[in-house]
Every structure is written in structure tokens, then in C-alpha cells.
Design an enzyme around this catalytic site. Structure first.
Site, short mmCIF file in Angstrom:
data_model
loop_
_atom_site.label_atom_id
_atom_site.label_comp_id
_atom_site.label_asym_id
_atom_site.label_seq_id
_atom_site.Cartn_x
_atom_site.Cartn_y
_atom_site.Cartn_z
CG HIS A 175 -3.15 -0.71 8.04
ND1 HIS A 175 -3.61 -1.42 8.96
CD2 HIS A 175 -3.60 -1.25 6.85
CE1 HIS A 175 -4.66 -2.16 8.65
NE2 HIS A 175 -4.57 -2.30 7.28
CE1 TYR B 40 -12.92 9.86 17.69
CE2 TYR B 40 -10.60 10.59 18.29
CZ TYR B 40 -11.92 11.00 17.82
OH TYR B 40 -12.31 12.28 17.90
CE1 TYR C 116 -9.73 -7.56 6.45
CE2 TYR C 116 -7.47 -7.33 7.48
CZ TYR C 116 -8.42 -6.84 6.82
OH TYR C 116 -8.22 -5.45 6.72
CD GLN D 246 -2.74 -1.34 2.44
OE1 GLN D 246 -2.67 -0.33 3.48
NE2 GLN D 246 -3.50 -2.26 2.50
CD GLU E 11 -14.43 3.21 14.29
OE1 GLU E 11 -14.63 2.36 14.80
OE2 GLU E 11 -13.54 4.03 14.50
#
Length: 380
Positions: free
Chosen positions: A153, A259, A270, A87, A249
Site C-alpha cells: 500500500h 473518506y 480478507y 508492492q 471506490e
């Protein structure tokens, strides 16, 4: 929810690739989605310039200038080296609030660490020359710590607030051994960062002076925030955040807020295994404004303020990567009252970013080796 397409036809763009335009019925009227620019490679972030042209990042490490007529430049020189893996790559982009005078462009990217195989999110700024061909005086103003062996991430949205502070979203790097650091104030993993444009720390950040805490941190307990935008009325930062399997979210960010990740989530591993909260769960966790199960995989977030769609003013829009859609989040002030998936099951594009154009239309980046900019407008 939508909804079958009403019409489909072929056309032409300023480029050589074939274009399309398609209309959809929504809760507030008919919209048209058309191909505006084609030929980008895995584009990730986009900003408009005053002349109607755009700067677009490509994850492989290229920054492109795209004219208002849809012509794509050669890569802009001077972009920092990126880790283009998983990513990672060249990701978020923002213009300085005083861009007209100082021409500062801010880029987030996956930065290699000193130890082989390690990396993390970093932010650089540089001055864009008048010809739109080079960034000069490039400097790193933030480097996420620690650097780890992960290609997942990175977060990476960049947002300036109304007072000129820069917010940076980061990810917690995914692996179970790393993600616990989202709750650790001595780590940048899974945090919203708030700094001044030169990288220094504002004195009113919530953890300045707290023993063991990194002063750049604004909020914590996040998983992977790939969308961020300021609410147009309150000026408060909102973020869209990937959950695990389910539990994506939409969060309204407050200074010092926790949070909850990875302590509490509506998603599962997963594998399908549950993620059970600990018995000593903190009592001050902040609940999401909206949660989605199953996951649409949110990326890109904006609030609409234009005149083309009067019924959408004040609503938020969020790209979807797994749901391959654009989601309108219906807001009453700063309260979420519903949502609408605009394009439906037949739509096949992963929407990486969504930006309001100077004409009041919405411009969408598609996440693909042959990436596009799509223009969403009111149907004529």
C-alpha cells in the site's frame, strides 16, 4: 458489458516479440486492442512526451524512454534507489507543467528508512537531459512519515492540477496496526498530499495552522489510491482506491475531506470477517462516487478528452488488476451514471495504468514480468 472477441490475428511490432490485435463490441461501437510495445518488466506508470515518445517506470527501479516506434531504451541514469519488495519499487511519474522549459520529471517510489526494514512512499524530481539518458539535479521533495516495516500500500500516483500544485496519493500500509493512521492528521498514511513543485506547502492547504496536523495533507481516510486524474471540466481531483475484500471506490476529492477508511467500508477483511463501524462514527464522512463489490482492484485512472471516441468524451477509464479489464465509467458531467467492463472474462492482462495518447487512442500498461503497452483504438 462485453463480450466475446470478434477476431484474432498475429502480426509484428517494432520489436521482436509477437504482437496481437483483437476487436471487441462495446456499448458505443467496435474497438480494437493491439500490442504496441513489448518487453517491459512490471511497468507501473507512463507519460507521453511532445514527440509521441513515452517515459515508463518499471517497478524494479528502471525509468525507460520508449520511442514513438516502440523502441525501449536502456535504463535512464540518476533514478533514486528504490525498495523493490512486495508492492514497492519505482512507481508513479509526472511531468512538470513547464517541462518544455525546465525538463523536470517527478517520480514516486518506495524509499528505505533509516531503521532496517522500514520504508514509505517518497517523491523525487530531477532534470531529464536532452538525450533522454540521465536525470540530473535529483532531489527528494516529499517523504511519507512514518516509515514502517511493510511492503504494501504505497499509493503513488502523481497529478499536477491546473494551478501547478502537485497531488500525491499515499497508502496506509495495510496492516491493522498501521491503517488506523489514515484517520490521524499527524501521519501521512492514507492521505492525499498537496505540495508545490519544490516540495513546499501551499498556504491554502486545509490543515495549515491546525495543531497536530501535517500541513501537506489535502484529504484523509484513504486506503490505497493507485489511480488519480483531474476532471477535464471542473479541474477537481478524482482517485480510484483499493478497498479490502470488496468495496473498491471511485472518489471525488475535496479539501479537508474524510473518506472514512478504516471506519467505514462496503468491503470485509480478507478473512471474510466484517469491518463494523464504530458507534461514534463521524457524521461528515464523504461517500464514494462509485463502489464495486466484488473488487476489480483499480489501478490507473484517466478522463477521456480526445476525438477518436466522441461517445466517450468526459468519461473516466480505470485499469483493473483483479478483474483483468479496462473499466469505462460513464459520466454525465461530474455524476457517475454507469460503468462498462470493456474486455470481458477472456481477457488475461492486469491493467496497471491507462493514458490518453496524442492521437486520441488509449494506451494501457500491463502488469507482468513481460509487460506490454497496449493501444486501444476505434476499429477500422
Amino acid at each position: 458489458m462485453l463480450k466475446a472477441p470478434l477476431a484474432l490475428f498475429a502480426g509484428a511490432t517494432a520489436l521482436t516479440a509477437p504482437a496481437f490485435a483483437q476487436t471487441y463490441e462495446t456499448e458505443t461501437g467496435t474497438i480494437e486492442l493491439a500490442s504496441y510495445v513489448e518487453g517491459l518488466q512490471f511497468p507501473w506508470g507512463m507519460v507521453f512526451l511532445d514527440d509521441g515518445s513515452m517515459l515508463v517506470t518499471e517497478r524494479a527501479g528502471n525509468l525507460r524512454h520508449v520511442t514513438a516506434e516502440g523502441e525501449i531504451s536502456e535504463p535512464v541514469a540518476g533514478v533514486p534507489d528504490v525498495v523493490f519488495e512486495g508492492q514497492g519499487g519505482l512507481l508513479g511519474i509526472a511531468l512538470d507543467p513547464d517541462f518544455a522549459s525546465n525538463r523536470y520529471v517527478y517520480l514516486s517510489f518506495a524509499e528505505a528508512g533509516e531503521e532496517a526494514g522500514t520504508n514509505s512512499t517518497a517523491v523525487a524530481r530531477g532534470v531529464l537531459d536532452a538525450e533522454m539518458t540521465e536525470l540530473v539535479d535529483v532531489e527528494i521533495i516529499f517523504s511519507q512519515q512514518p516509515k514502517l516495516p511493510s511492503s504494501l500500500h504505497f499509493g503513488s500516483r502523481l497529478v499536477f492540477d491546473n494551478d501547478g500544485y502537485l497531488f500525491i496519493t499515499t497508502g496506509e500500509r495495510s496492516d491493522a496496526e498501521f491503517r488506523v493512521q489514515a484517520q490521524d492528521l499527524g501521519s501521512h498514511l492514507g492521505k492525499v498530499i498537496r505540495i508545490l513543485p519544490d516540495g513546499t506547502v501551499p498556504e491554502d492547504n486545509p490543515f495549515v495552522g491546525t495543531d497536530g496536523a501535517l500541513p501537506e495533507i489535502w484529504s484523509y481516510g484513504h486506503r490505497n489510491m493507485q489511480g488519480a486524474a483531474l476532471h477535464p471540466e471542473t479541474g477537481q481531483l478524482w482517485v480510484s482506491e483499493h478497498g479490502p475484500r470488496g468495496g473498491d471506490e471511485l472518489n471525488r476529492i475535496v479539501a479537508g475531506g474524510n473518506y472514512g477508511w478504516p471506519l467505514l467500508t462496503e468491503g470485509t477483511e480478507y478473512s471474510g470477517d466484517p469491518i463494523d463501524p464504530p458507534q461514534d462514527l463521524p457524521g461528515d464522512l464523504i461517500a464514494a462516487e462509485r463502489t464495486w463489490v466484488p473488487s476489480p482492484a483499480p489501478s490507473g485512472l484517466m478522463f477521456y478528452t480526445g476525438d477518436m471516441f466522441p461517445d466517450w468524451q468526459g468519461d473516466a477509464f480505470m485499469g483493473a488488476l483483479a478483474g483483468t479489464d479496462l473499466i469505462r465509467i460513464d459520466l454525465d458531467g461530474d455524476s457517475v451514471v454507469g460503468d462498462e467492463f470493456l474486455f470481458g472474462d477472456a481477457f488475461e492482462y492486469r491493467i496497471r495504468d491507462v493514458v490518453q495518447g496524442p492521437d486520441g487512442a488509449l494506451y494501457l500498461l500491463t502488469d507482468d514480468a513481460d509487460g506490454r503497452i497496449l493501444r486501444l483504438s476505434a476499429a477500422q
